[in-house]
Design an enzyme around this catalytic site. Structure first.
Site, mmCIF file in Angstrom:
data_model
loop_
_atom_site.group_PDB
_atom_site.id
_atom_site.type_symbol
_atom_site.label_atom_id
_atom_site.label_comp_id
_atom_site.label_asym_id
_atom_site.label_seq_id
_atom_site.Cartn_x
_atom_site.Cartn_y
_atom_site.Cartn_z
ATOM 1 N N ASP A 183 52.226 143.260 119.930
ATOM 2 C CA ASP A 183 51.970 142.255 120.927
ATOM 3 C C ASP A 183 52.200 142.887 122.312
ATOM 4 O OD1 ASP A 183 52.233 140.731 118.591
ATOM 5 O OD2 ASP A 183 53.349 139.167 119.724
ATOM 6 N N LYS B 168 46.837 135.843 122.815
ATOM 7 C CA LYS B 168 48.069 135.148 122.603
ATOM 8 C C LYS B 168 48.420 134.571 124.151
ATOM 9 C CE LYS B 168 53.143 136.446 122.204
ATOM 10 N NZ LYS B 168 53.910 137.258 121.874
ATOM 11 N N LYS C 91 47.494 133.243 119.143
ATOM 12 C CA LYS C 91 48.925 132.928 119.233
ATOM 13 C C LYS C 91 49.341 132.363 120.133
ATOM 14 C CE LYS C 91 53.250 135.492 118.694
ATOM 15 N NZ LYS C 91 54.074 136.881 118.354
#
Lengths: 284, 487, 330
Positions: free
Chosen positions: C167, C230, C266
């Protein structure tokens, strides 16, 4: 007028789209004083003249409304200037038509010209008086503005040849409408003179159209015309007004049946105004 | 990677039924007329049955008011006007209206279910839009009752007297609120005639008026069909007629009222254009088109029933639109997840079918949602017509159903010309990220309401109403008072 | 009656339609990137928020709710990102990730645990060969304020330590000052450093502020090769919101139709209740559809959410409300 010379007489014609045609019918009729003395021959407008006038008014409306409110005020004020410079002529015809003393006729003309000035000043105020910003419960900018109904028909008062005519036509014009007016049948010349003055005061052709003639003949055409958005029935009696109002309902027209207290009033200015409300989202 | 080549299906996760309980409505088997503060039997004892359009089951028996009953109601309203209401101060009137608003809020869930049962609209809409807006309308006008001097109509403006008010079936309670709240705030008394197919929420409102202890006769409610409405329009004791409904009926009312001195306001039909420019915010615009035409099954006078889309983006917009239309959840109006409910009546369904048949006959391309429709009740699947021409009937006539006609344009000027090419003039939408062009268009649209980058928004502070054959007069805002004041 | 083209909506009308074969455009210059972004539609904030609010009124009942709760559990990236994190804390987290409800074997595992890079090896060790992935926040999470070399080293070390997923954060400063090429290049470089590990690109929507920025940043990340986009780090005051997620889902939907590439989404930060989670699933269902209703393409970055999902799951089955202590506090 000099005694030793034959005067040149004027034929009073219609005002359609900024031009002064005779009636397409070729007819005219005699206008006399209240005592029956000859005043002038006046064009006797027909149903087709009304039709042509409505076409002209419709074509002119978007352009008239597209002018700035300031500009419309300038134009109307210019009419007051023209009327002032030709006030004696107006007063003479008000005197002849209404059977008044010269002094009273002059006083009426003064009031009428002052009324024109009053309307000139309204053009750029009306939106602030009738408009609003509306605090809706949500993320929207919301405002309401007065917009003209469009083309307004006026069946003008039969008695007050100039003052009432000024109210009836300039109230809708000041707020952005264009007008087809049927002048007083028996007292049409002051209205016709005012029409002539618009030709020299920057009025775009078609903003004010005047049909002289027999009210009973042409008013029904105006009231029933689907491309007329509103009608002022100030110049007909109650029974006839009922008929015209019934016919105006065919295209859901706005109908004004003015009362004497309506002269120079906000009610008149409101009569042919629509409220247009715009919502716009507010967000980043 | 192979699975990635399978198209993704929208709305694949099905939602189990999430119905609101019909019992919350607490419907009675029968309802009388509400005259002079009491529920009374009509003189003729005539009655009709109001159905649930979602399943054709009877909901309740409702009184059919005759002209004699209308006479009673007008007399009660006149008495109340003369003896009570005209002597009640603005501040006191204000408090009555505040009370009514609160009571609507308190009984909002019940009212939402009643509305959905009687009308067929999704509970999400009656719960989130109709009922809260009805309460808000009373709240808004409550505050005006003692401030009329400041409304811009000169000092001490007077009411008109007895107002006859005829409302449609598409927003039954909300339209009652739009009519009653400003009329009462301005000091009038009222005779309200709800629509024949949706009388129930007005009758619950009558109970609320009793709970609010509104003086008897100030509001009277007469249920019935068109003859009841005609009796009210023709009644010499009525000073004002306010009508919301079709242009056809509005025209007849204006004709009948022409020979009287009754004041009149009309809120009639529409054929609203939703104008989409190529720089529109596309996702929100698609939602706006959907809201514009499928909100309340398209039973909306200001519906965006004509989509005018710039040619350069027309294919993309149409594809996304169809995709979205097919996702609409059509079915049980009481289900909280329903997007599109039932058509209000068999007659309206027939009208929609007739006009859509013309659409096909005239050569437009029809897209109809693949949604399953219930077996019983009145249903019409959301439908979009593409390749529509200005001359097609489906581009000119109000369908008043979930049917959208798509046309294209090339320039802003052409968009405005096409939008204005109608006898109606109620509402339009403009979708663009360019503010100056939006205002340019808004200035030129002949419509009483213009929504920019949104559609079908309503608020009690915002004037609503049409131009041309969409009627005259405004409801909402300061402007809405004018309809009930002698100014 | 003669009827001409009667085209009923076809059964594929409701689909996100993928082109045959991938057509991901190669971005070779900043001006080309700007051109691509300029072609994107604007977002009307009011409309986007209204749409999200409307979807939030969907009511999930009975079997739909049960299935959605299980799906949500399987989509959780169980996260701990604290300065006070220890191997012990990570051990409990991984244990919970494997068996969220030890008393009920039908409860699925979560998708991943999400930790700082220095704890990846430990997490990897605890999770062993299970299906639960180890995700590492790298690139000088959460601010991203470090040189590219430092960020890449951060990523490489995490991958070497056994991270299955990375991430990363975008450089919001670069984005907001208009250096879009730099944002793009960093994502490309990090993607390469991931060495095949799926890359989630954190936009930090709360710092981008406008939905137009969210849409543009989504496209930059996707064009640069992101496997997921995300919403947030969870470390700024505005974390994931339903409308921001909606705008991102619209972006992945349109990207899929344009390129054939299915990018995941996400949402992270502030999602604590089942109600919130189900609302996101509704938005996924009605915006991108079936292909995204899987942990492969939708994740919740969360910690306390998991217990609420478990409580709702139990309540839904037993009919009785559940006390918090029914589940471990990890």
């Amino acid at each position: 007028m000099s005694e030793d010379r034959l005067d040149v007489r004027k034929t009073y014609k219609l005002l359609i789209n900024g031009a002064f045609p005779r009636s397409e019918s070729g007819r005219s009729y005699e206008v006399t004083t209240t005592k029956g003395e000859f005043v002038a021959n006046v064009a006797q407008g027909s149903r087709k003249d009304v039709r042509d006038a409505v076409v002209a008014a419709r074509a002119a409306q978007a352009k008239w409304w597209a002018q700035s409110a300031y500009g419309r005020g300038q134009v109307i004020y210019r009419l007051a200037e023209m009327a002032e410079s030709r006030r004696d002529e107006l007063a003479e015809h008000v005197r002849l038509c209404e059977g008044l003393s010269p002094k009273k006729a002059q006083a009426r003309v003064s009031r009428a010209i002052d009324r024109v000035v009053w309307y000139a000043g309204w053009t750029d105020k009306i939106a602030q008086i009738l408009g609003s910003s509306n605090p809706v419960a949500g993320p929207f900018f919301n405002f309401s503005v007065p917009v003209p109904s469009g083309v307004v028909g006026v069946v003008a008062d039969q008695d007050s040849s100039l003052e009432a005519f000024v109210d009836a036509v300039l109230a809708p014009i000041a707020v952005g409408n264009t007008v087809v007016a049927i002048a007083s049948e028996k007292r049409p010349t002051p209205a016709a003179l005012l029409g002539e003055m618009t030709a020299t005061s920057d009025f775009p052709g078609g903003v004010l159209n005047i049909v002289t003639g027999f009210t009973g003949e042409v008013a029904p055409t105006l009231a029933a015309h689907e491309d007329v958005d509103g009608i002022d029935l100030g110049g007909v009696d109650e029974d006839f007004a009922n008929d015209l109002a019934h016919s105006a309902a065919g295209s859901i027209k706005r109908v004004l049946r003015p009362s004497p207290t309506d002269e120079a009033s906000l009610r008149r200015l409101r009569a042919f105004v629509e409220t247009s409300t715009v919502w716009h989202t507010i967000g980043q | 990677m192979s699975d990635e080549l399978t198209n993704s299906r929208l709305g694949e996760m099905a939602y189990d039924p999430a119905p609101e309980s019909a019992a919350i409505a607490r419907l009675k088997p029968s309802y009388g007329l509400f005259i002079d503060g009491e529920f009374t039997d009509p003189s003729s004892h005539a009655a009709f049955v109001t159905l649930n359009p979602a399943n054709e089951e009877p909901l309740a028996s409702v009184a059919q008011a005759s002209s004699a009953d209308v006479d009673q109601a007008v007399a009660a309203a006149r008495r109340a006007y003369d003896t009570v209401w005209s002597k009640t101060t603005g501040a006191e009137r204000s408090k009555y209206l505040f009370r009514i608003a609160r009571l609507i809020q308190e009984r909002s869930r019940e009212l939402a279910v009643v509305e959905t049962l009687d009308n067929g609209k999704p509970i999400r809409e009656s719960r989130d839009i109709d009922i809260p807006l009805a309460a808000a309308h009373f709240f808004y006008y409550a505050g005006w009752a003692d401030k009329l001097d400041y409304a811009g109509y000169g000092p001490d403006p007077k009411p008109l007297g007895v107002a006859g008010q005829i409302i449609p079936w598409n927003f039954p309670l909300l339209m009652a609120a739009w009519k009653l709240a400003p009329a009462l705030a301005a000091g009038n008394t009222c005779v309200l005639k709800p629509a024949e197919t949706t009388p129930l929420s007005a009758l619950v409102l009558a109970e609320i008026l009793q709970q609010a202890e509104l003086p008897p006769g100030v509001v009277n409610i007469v249920t019935g069909d068109g003859t009841t409405g005609a009796a009210l329009v023709d009644h010499p004791g009525v000073d004002k007629i306010a009508f919301t409904g079709s242009t056809e009926v509005g025209r007849r009312i204006q004709q009948r009222v022409a020979t009287s001195h009754k004041h009149l306001t009309l809120e009639l039909g529409g054929k609203g254009a939703n104008i989409v420019f190529e720089d529109a915010p596309i996702d929100e615009m698609i939602e706006g088109i959907i809201d514009g035409i499928f909100f309340n099954q398209g039973h909306v006078c200001c519906a965006g029933s004509r989509l005018l889309v710039q040619e350069s983006v027309a294919d993309d917009v149409l594809r996304r639109l169809i995709r979205r239309v097919d996702q609409l959840r059509v079915g049980d109006p009481l289900d909280k997840n329903t997007d599109v409910g039932a058509i209000n009546s068999a007659a309206q369904l027939a009208r929609i079918k007739e006009l859509t048949a013309y659409g096909e006959e005239e050569g437009a391309t029809r897209y109809t949602s693949t949604c399953a429709l219930p077996d019983k009740g009145y249903w019409f699947a959301p439908t979009v017509f593409a390749d529509v021409a200005q001359s097609h009937r489906i581009a000119r006539e109000e369908i008043f159903g979930p049917v959208l006609s798509v046309l294209t344009f090339r320039t802003p000027e052409e968009a405005v010309a096409k939008a204005n090419n109608t006898n109606y003039g109620l509402a339009c939408g403009v979708w663009s990220e360019k503010g100056s062009r939006t205002l340019w268009v808004a200035e030129r649209l002949r419509a009483g309401v213009i929504w920019a980058n949104t559609y079908n928004r309503f608020d009690p502070t915002s004037p609503f109403g049409g131009v041309r054959e969409s009627g005259f007069g405004r409801e909402g805002g300061r402007h809405g008072l004018e309809a009930y004041l002698n100014v | 009656m003669s009827t001409s083209p009667l085209r009923l909506v076809t059964s594929d009308a409701r689909e996100v339609q993928l082109p045959s074969g991938s057509t991901l455009p190669a971005v070779e210059s900043e001006s080309q990137l700007r051109g691509l972004l300029a072609g994107l539609s604007g977002v009307d904030a009011v409309g986007a928020e209204a749409r999200a609010a409307k979807l939030a009124t969907r009511s999930l009942k009975k079997t739909t709710k049960l299935a959605a709760l299980d799906l949500a559990i399987s989509m959780v990236d169980l996260t701990t990102l604290e300065g006070a994190d220890t191997p012990g804390r990570v051990t409990s987290l991984c244990t919970k990730a494997l068996h969220p409800d030890p008393s009920d074997a039908s409860v699925p595992s979560v998708a991943a645990v999400c930790v700082y890079p220095d704890l990846v090896a430990h997490a990897r060790h605890v999770l062993g060969t299970s299906s639960v992935k180890v995700a590492a926040v790298a690139t000088s999470f959460p601010s991203g304020r470090a040189s590219l070399n430092v960020k890449l080293l951060d990523v490489r070390e995490a991958v070497t330590a056994g991270a299955d997923e990375i991430d990363m954060v975008i450089d919001r400063g670069a984005f907001l000052s208009g250096r879009l090429g730099q944002v793009f290049d960093e994502v490309v470089a990090v993607k390469e450093a991931c060495d095949g590990a799926p890359l989630k690109v954190i936009l930090e929507t709360g710092e981008l502020v406008t939905y137009d920025n969210v849409r543009r940043a989504s496209w930059i990340a996707m064009l640069a090769g992101a496997d997921f986009i995300k919403t947030s780090t969870g470390k700024v005051s505005v974390s994931s919101t339903l409308p921001a997620a909606l705008v991102m889902l619209e972006a992945v939907r349109d990207f899929a139709e344009a390129t054939g590439a299915l990018v995941g989404v996400k949402v992270a930060g502030g999602i604590r209740s089942s109600k919130d989670a189900l609302r996101y699933l509704v938005v996924v269902n009605e915006t991108t559809g079936s292909a995204w209703l899987t942990p492969d393409r939708f994740r919740f970055g969360a910690s306390s959410l998991l217990n609420d999902l478990l409580m709702q799951r139990l309540k839904q089955r037993s009919g009785a409300y559940v006390r918090a202590d029914e589940f471990s506090g990890d």
